[in-house]
Motif scaffolding. Structure first.
Motif, mmCIF file in Angstrom:
data_model
loop_
_atom_site.group_PDB
_atom_site.id
_atom_site.type_symbol
_atom_site.label_atom_id
_atom_site.label_comp_id
_atom_site.label_asym_id
_atom_site.label_seq_id
_atom_site.Cartn_x
_atom_site.Cartn_y
_atom_site.Cartn_z
ATOM 1 N N VAL A 27 53.858 37.977 35.123
ATOM 2 C CA VAL A 27 54.972 37.589 34.253
ATOM 3 C C VAL A 27 56.266 38.232 34.754
ATOM 4 C CG1 VAL A 27 55.849 37.604 31.889
ATOM 5 C CG2 VAL A 27 53.382 37.410 32.300
ATOM 6 N N ALA B 172 56.712 31.773 34.753
ATOM 7 C CA ALA B 172 56.576 32.974 33.927
ATOM 8 C C ALA B 172 56.108 32.619 32.519
ATOM 9 C CB ALA B 172 57.911 33.722 33.877
ATOM 10 N N ALA C 282 52.454 31.981 32.728
ATOM 11 C CA ALA C 282 51.698 33.225 32.925
ATOM 12 C C ALA C 282 51.695 34.087 31.665
ATOM 13 C CB ALA C 282 52.279 34.007 34.094
ATOM 14 N N ALA C 283 52.696 33.903 30.803
ATOM 15 C CA ALA C 283 52.834 34.722 29.602
ATOM 16 C C ALA C 283 52.054 34.165 28.405
ATOM 17 C CB ALA C 283 54.310 34.863 29.234
ATOM 18 N N SER D 197 57.669 37.913 25.065
ATOM 19 C CA SER D 197 57.400 37.894 26.512
ATOM 20 C C SER D 197 58.683 37.981 27.322
ATOM 21 C CB SER D 197 56.633 36.622 26.902
ATOM 22 O OG SER D 197 57.423 35.456 26.740
ATOM 23 N N ILE E 245 59.706 39.086 31.195
ATOM 24 C CA ILE E 245 60.262 38.057 32.084
ATOM 25 C C ILE E 245 61.690 38.405 32.494
ATOM 26 C CG2 ILE E 245 60.959 35.639 32.268
ATOM 27 C CD1 ILE E 245 58.709 34.949 30.298
#
Length: 344
Positions: A76, A191, A194-195, A216, A220
């Motif tokens: 992230v 990102a 991925a988060a 998140s 990021i």
């Protein structure tokens, strides 16, 4: 098209409008270097606001982030840093290609890469062709790229009509930077994907679905902040023509005004992703990759409309404005096609 999907597209539109307008306050900053101005705005948008919003949302701020392993947080963070590199390349692209050609190539590349790479890497890309909704969604992405290209063409016609040229036009160098900018800027889309464990954990804490992505952003945008602020600080420390001391030695009224305008610009920059999270929450999970396409294409749309409202096209003639209007209509059609695909 159900109301949730319409709301998602509308929230993406609000975020894109904020992105299209964020630089207006920066233009009011006087007698400051770009590096100082960008740093003040960046500290607001990449550090202060993500941390403050997350502190309000999370019942236990530190316990939430401590619940994730390094292997979960690192991708992230790195994708955030990748997005930060794209931000820096964006300015260099404009320098060597000019606004219209630079935006057209950079936004076109990031729209395609950020939208389609996620399902491709997940092995879901071919599945999109198996359903009516998937095919319509892909068609919407294709139409959006056409719309961005048309708007960029309008900008190029405008620049020619007004005699505007790139600061240091260099086609070869500019094209390389534009493609790099488009690719690295897509890091925000990667990102967000991925988060997802962070989003799910926030949801389990009872946070409203509209806000689950916001915690998140601490990770990021932390990645993006290190790249952007590092670049600015290094330039401020090594370039003899730049001086933080000189920037902050201006008269007190001007200093206060500069800080306020730079902070406002940072706030508007953050709000684009605040509302991006709201729009993202309304998109069906199997098609959440289109959030990036909606954000980037609507950003180009809003940028064109803002230019018209500010009368930046007044002296360009009828043809550039006509081409711009056509491009805006095509982007609106693309958003509707994607909406229908999401609802299918």
């Amino acid at each position: 098209m159900n109301s949730a999907i319409i709301a998602g597209i509308c929230w993406h539109l609000v975020g894109a409008a904020s992105a299209a307008c964020f630089y207006a306050p920066f233009k009011q900053v006087k007698r400051w270097s770009w590096e100082t101005m960008w740093s003040v705005g960046g500290i607001t948008s990449w550090l202060i606001l993500p941390w403050a919003v997350s502190a309000v949302l999370l019942p236990n701020f530190w316990a939430y982030y401590a619940s994730f392993s390094l292997s979960q947080l690192l991708p992230v963070f790195l994708f955030g840093a990748m997005w930060g590199i794209g931000n820096i390349n964006y300015g260099l692209t404009m320098r060597y290609l000019g606004m219209s050609m630079g935006i057209g190539i950079a936004i076109g590349v990031t729209l395609v890469v950020g939208t389609l790479m996620t399902p491709l890497l997940q092995g879901r890309f071919m599945e999109l062709f198996a359903s009516t909704g998937g095919r319509m969604t892909l068609l919407g992405v294709f139409v959006a790229v056409i719309g961005v290209a048309i708007v960029s063409r309008a900008g190029l016609l405008k620049e020619r009509a007004l005699g505007i040229n790139a600061e240091e036009f260099n086609l070869k160098k500019g094209l390389v930077l534009a493609v790099m900018c488009g690719f690295f800027s897509a890091g925000m889309s990667f990102a967000m994907d991925a988060a997802k464990p962070m989003h799910n954990a926030a949801a389990q804490l009872g946070i409203d679905p509209l806000y689950v992505a916001l915690p998140s952003y601490v990770v990021i945008m932390g990645g993006g902040a290190i790249v952007n602020l590092g670049y600015c600080f290094i330039r401020l420390a090594t370039k003899s023509s730049l001086s933080v001391k000189a920037d902050f030695s201006v008269a007190k009224p001007l200093l206060i005004a500069n800080v306020l305008f730079a902070t406002l610009g940072g706030l508007m920059w953050y709000l684009q992703f605040f509302f991006y999270a709201w729009g993202h929450a309304k998109i069906p999970p199997q098609y959440d990759f289109v959030s990036w396409m909606l954000h980037m294409s609507l950003y180009v749309l809003c940028g064109g409309l803002v230019g018209l409202l500010l009368k930046e096209w007044k002296s360009a003639g009828r043809r550039p404005v006509g081409v711009l209007s056509l491009g805006c209509v095509v982007i609106i059609i693309a958003a509707n096609i994607v909406g229908l695909g999401l609802a299918a």
